[in-house]
Design a protein around this motif. Structure first.
Motif, PDB file in Angstrom:
ATOM      1  N   LYS A 285      98.756  25.020  47.534  1.00  0.00           N
ATOM      2  CA  LYS A 285      99.321  25.335  48.848  1.00  0.00           C
ATOM      3  C   LYS A 285     100.521  26.263  48.742  1.00  0.00           C
ATOM      4  O   LYS A 285     100.669  27.203  49.514  1.00  0.00           O
ATOM      5  N   ARG A 286     101.396  25.996  47.779  1.00  0.00           N
ATOM      6  CA  ARG A 286     102.651  26.760  47.689  1.00  0.00           C
ATOM      7  C   ARG A 286     102.491  28.081  46.956  1.00  0.00           C
ATOM      8  O   ARG A 286     103.205  29.037  47.236  1.00  0.00           O
ATOM      9  N   TYR A 287     101.565  28.108  45.990  1.00  0.00           N
ATOM     10  CA  TYR A 287     101.371  29.320  45.196  1.00  0.00           C
ATOM     11  C   TYR A 287      99.923  29.800  45.283  1.00  0.00           C
ATOM     12  O   TYR A 287      99.363  30.311  44.324  1.00  0.00           O
ATOM     13  N   GLY A 288      99.334  29.627  46.470  1.00  0.00           N
ATOM     14  CA  GLY A 288      97.919  29.930  46.662  1.00  0.00           C
ATOM     15  C   GLY A 288      97.527  31.348  46.287  1.00  0.00           C
ATOM     16  O   GLY A 288      96.410  31.596  45.831  1.00  0.00           O
ATOM     17  N   GLY A 289      98.440  32.307  46.459  1.00  0.00           N
ATOM     18  CA  GLY A 289      98.133  33.699  46.131  1.00  0.00           C
ATOM     19  C   GLY A 289      97.861  33.921  44.661  1.00  0.00           C
ATOM     20  O   GLY A 289      97.270  34.947  44.284  1.00  0.00           O
ATOM     21  N   LEU A 290      98.260  32.989  43.816  1.00  0.00           N
ATOM     22  CA  LEU A 290      97.999  33.084  42.378  1.00  0.00           C
ATOM     23  C   LEU A 290      96.631  32.521  42.020  1.00  0.00           C
ATOM     24  O   LEU A 290      96.168  32.698  40.892  1.00  0.00           O
ATOM     25  N   PHE A 291      95.997  31.845  42.979  1.00  0.00           N
ATOM     26  CA  PHE A 291      94.760  31.119  42.686  1.00  0.00           C
ATOM     27  C   PHE A 291      93.682  31.463  43.713  1.00  0.00           C
ATOM     28  O   PHE A 291      93.181  30.606  44.435  1.00  0.00           O
TER      29      PHE A 291
ATOM     30  N   GLY B  97     105.076  36.559  41.297  1.00  0.00           N
ATOM     31  CA  GLY B  97     103.981  37.266  41.950  1.00  0.00           C
ATOM     32  C   GLY B  97     102.741  37.488  41.119  1.00  0.00           C
ATOM     33  O   GLY B  97     101.776  38.103  41.591  1.00  0.00           O
ATOM     34  N   ASN B  98     102.715  37.020  39.871  1.00  0.00           N
ATOM     35  CA  ASN B  98     101.512  37.126  39.047  1.00  0.00           C
ATOM     36  C   ASN B  98     101.509  35.996  38.018  1.00  0.00           C
ATOM     37  O   ASN B  98     102.466  35.227  37.918  1.00  0.00           O
ATOM     38  N   HIS B  99     100.443  35.902  37.252  1.00  0.00           N
ATOM     39  CA  HIS B  99     100.296  34.791  36.320  1.00  0.00           C
ATOM     40  C   HIS B  99     101.329  34.842  35.194  1.00  0.00           C
ATOM     41  O   HIS B  99     101.779  33.796  34.704  1.00  0.00           O
ATOM     42  N   LYS B 100     101.695  36.035  34.764  1.00  0.00           N
ATOM     43  CA  LYS B 100     102.691  36.160  33.703  1.00  0.00           C
ATOM     44  C   LYS B 100     104.031  35.592  34.164  1.00  0.00           C
ATOM     45  O   LYS B 100     104.667  34.805  33.446  1.00  0.00           O
ATOM     46  N   LEU B 101     104.467  35.980  35.350  1.00  0.00           N
ATOM     47  CA  LEU B 101     105.733  35.486  35.880  1.00  0.00           C
ATOM     48  C   LEU B 101     105.674  33.991  36.158  1.00  0.00           C
ATOM     49  O   LEU B 101     106.653  33.271  35.953  1.00  0.00           O
TER      50      LEU B 101
ATOM     51  N   LEU C 275      90.710  29.075  45.359  1.00  0.00           N
ATOM     52  CA  LEU C 275      90.068  28.209  44.380  1.00  0.00           C
ATOM     53  C   LEU C 275      90.227  26.762  44.828  1.00  0.00           C
ATOM     54  O   LEU C 275      91.182  26.421  45.522  1.00  0.00           O
ATOM     55  N   ASN C 276      89.291  25.904  44.436  1.00  0.00           N
ATOM     56  CA  ASN C 276      89.449  24.499  44.786  1.00  0.00           C
ATOM     57  C   ASN C 276      90.468  23.847  43.845  1.00  0.00           C
ATOM     58  O   ASN C 276      90.939  24.460  42.880  1.00  0.00           O
TER      59      ASN C 276
ATOM     60  N   PRO D  64      94.551  44.206  43.949  1.00  0.00           N
ATOM     61  CA  PRO D  64      93.505  43.723  43.035  1.00  0.00           C
ATOM     62  C   PRO D  64      93.689  42.228  42.789  1.00  0.00           C
ATOM     63  O   PRO D  64      94.806  41.726  42.678  1.00  0.00           O
ATOM     64  N   CYS D  65      92.596  41.522  42.687  1.00  0.00           N
ATOM     65  CA  CYS D  65      92.640  40.066  42.530  1.00  0.00           C
ATOM     66  C   CYS D  65      93.238  39.689  41.168  1.00  0.00           C
ATOM     67  O   CYS D  65      92.840  40.231  40.127  1.00  0.00           O
ATOM     68  N   LEU D  66      94.173  38.761  41.164  1.00  0.00           N
ATOM     69  CA  LEU D  66      94.834  38.336  39.928  1.00  0.00           C
ATOM     70  C   LEU D  66      93.890  37.562  39.017  1.00  0.00           C
ATOM     71  O   LEU D  66      94.008  37.612  37.790  1.00  0.00           O
ATOM     72  N   THR D  67      92.954  36.831  39.612  1.00  0.00           N
ATOM     73  CA  THR D  67      92.006  36.026  38.836  1.00  0.00           C
ATOM     74  C   THR D  67      90.796  36.833  38.387  1.00  0.00           C
ATOM     75  O   THR D  67      90.284  36.644  37.283  1.00  0.00           O
ATOM     76  N   ASP D  68      90.351  37.778  39.220  1.00  0.00           N
ATOM     77  CA  ASP D  68      89.188  38.638  38.924  1.00  0.00           C
ATOM     78  C   ASP D  68      89.516  40.070  39.350  1.00  0.00           C
ATOM     79  O   ASP D  68      89.333  40.434  40.513  1.00  0.00           O
TER      80      ASP D  68
END
Length: 350
Positions: A215-221, A165-169, A290-291, A246-250
């Motif tokens: 497509k599969r992990y879009g919520g991370l990006f 569910g986040n970039h660390k995981l 993100l593209n 809160p946005c994971l990227t920003d």
């Protein structure tokens, strides 16, 4: 060591087992020692044709791989020890013994043991049993690089982990499942042609890895959106953390609390959101993505070794390689061999 002399000393209460004669098991089950004895007897006749040092080396390797099979059965599937009496299982066991005796390759041995233990869990002649039998015969025909290619094609094209569910995981997930294979991937077209020849898959139609991950992990990006967007678009859920985080990227922005569109659609149904709110949440998700180039850059930022994987994916038939049932079984076993745990193969082959 294995040798031609099949004389045996049987302790009181024991049962003698001879591969060259009738085998009688008095009790309904067999012990670990009996299973080991049967397993070794299975291989004896095969290695009579070898001579001298070659037979000694082969015999030593057979005992090694047989002990590893028994130990893993005891740990993961104790009831599988009873399969030592089954002719079809014995044939599969003999395949493992013969291939390890020929090569002594530890990695291949580990893979074959994992496949054989999975085979021991099948009581009926199902498609899964047949696929595992075929996989045991096919895996030894492949290089370490080809085995790694099957592992990652299987992982990225056929699986999805909803727990990252986040970039660390996500990074930890890549460490566990991808890193062991990242530097092994074959670059030559011949390697993938051989995978086709071996019946592991076919090069058909595919796409860039970053597109699949997006497509599969879009919520991370997601690039996120401003809080004001919720009000201006009339989205009634507001800052409900079930739908917005809160946005994971920003972190200065917000994003959908969802891995992909399918997750949002499930939220809409389970939380009985209005059709209007549901449509607006989906639109926010699509507009925030993100593209492909940005997804690739972010994944490499999370784990730099992924650059090798992206390069191999785009410069070889990996991106268009579709696995057969045998390719899936071998890829699954190779992922599990390093990760030590993974969803059961029945999910993909049943």
């Amino acid at each position: 060591m294995l040798n031609k002399n099949q004389d045996q000393t049987v302790a009181s209460g024991g049962a003698a087992i001879q591969a060259a004669g009738d085998v009688t098991i008095v009790n309904t089950g067999i012990s670990t020692a009996e299973a080991r004895a049967i397993a070794l007897d299975v291989a004896k006749a095969t290695f009579y044709e070898l001579s001298g040092l070659a037979r000694d080396i082969a015999s030593s390797r057979v005992e090694e791989i047989t002990n590893r099979v028994i130990e893993k059965l005891e740990k993961e599937n104790p009831s599988g020890l009873q399969k030592a009496k089954d002719p079809d299982f014995q044939y599969s066991l003999l395949t493992v013994q013969k291939e390890f005796a020929r090569t002594g390759d530890t990695d291949l041995g580990d893979l074959l043991v994992d496949l054989l233990v999975d085979r021991s869990k099948q009581d009926q002649r199902t498609i899964l049993q047949i696929v595992l039998n075929e996989s045991l015969a096919t895996a030894p025909k492949l290089t370490d690089g080809q085995l790694s290619a099957l592992a990652l094609i299987f992982l990225f094209r056929y699986t999805q982990n909803y727990q990252v569910g986040n970039h660390k995981l996500f990074g930890e997930y890549l460490d566990k499942h991808v890193f062991p294979h990242s530097a092994r991937l074959p670059k030559s077209a011949a390697s993938y042609q051989h995978l086709e020849f071996a019946g592991c898959g076919t090069a058909l139609v595919g796409g860039p890895l970053e597109e699949t991950l997006g497509k599969r992990y879009g919520g991370l990006f997601l690039k996120g959106f401003e809080k004001a967007e919720l009000t201006s678009r009339g989205i009634s859920v507001g800052l409900d953390s079930r739908f917005v985080i809160p946005c994971l990227t920003d972190p200065s922005k917000l994003q959908n609390n969802a891995m992909n569109r399918q997750t949002i659609e499930k939220q809409i149904e389970e939380k009985q959101l209005s059709a209007d709110d549901g449509a607006k949440l989906l639109t926010l998700f699509d507009e925030s993505k993100l593209n492909d180039i940005q997804v690739k850059e972010k994944v490499i930022q999370i784990r730099p070794f992924m650059k090798e994987v992206f390069d191999a994916w785009v410069n070889t038939p990996m991106q268009s390689f579709t696995l057969t049932s045998v390719g899936i079984a071998i890829g699954h076993a190779n992922i599990k061999r390093f990760a030590r745990e993974f969803t059961e193969l029945e999910v993909w082959i049943n």
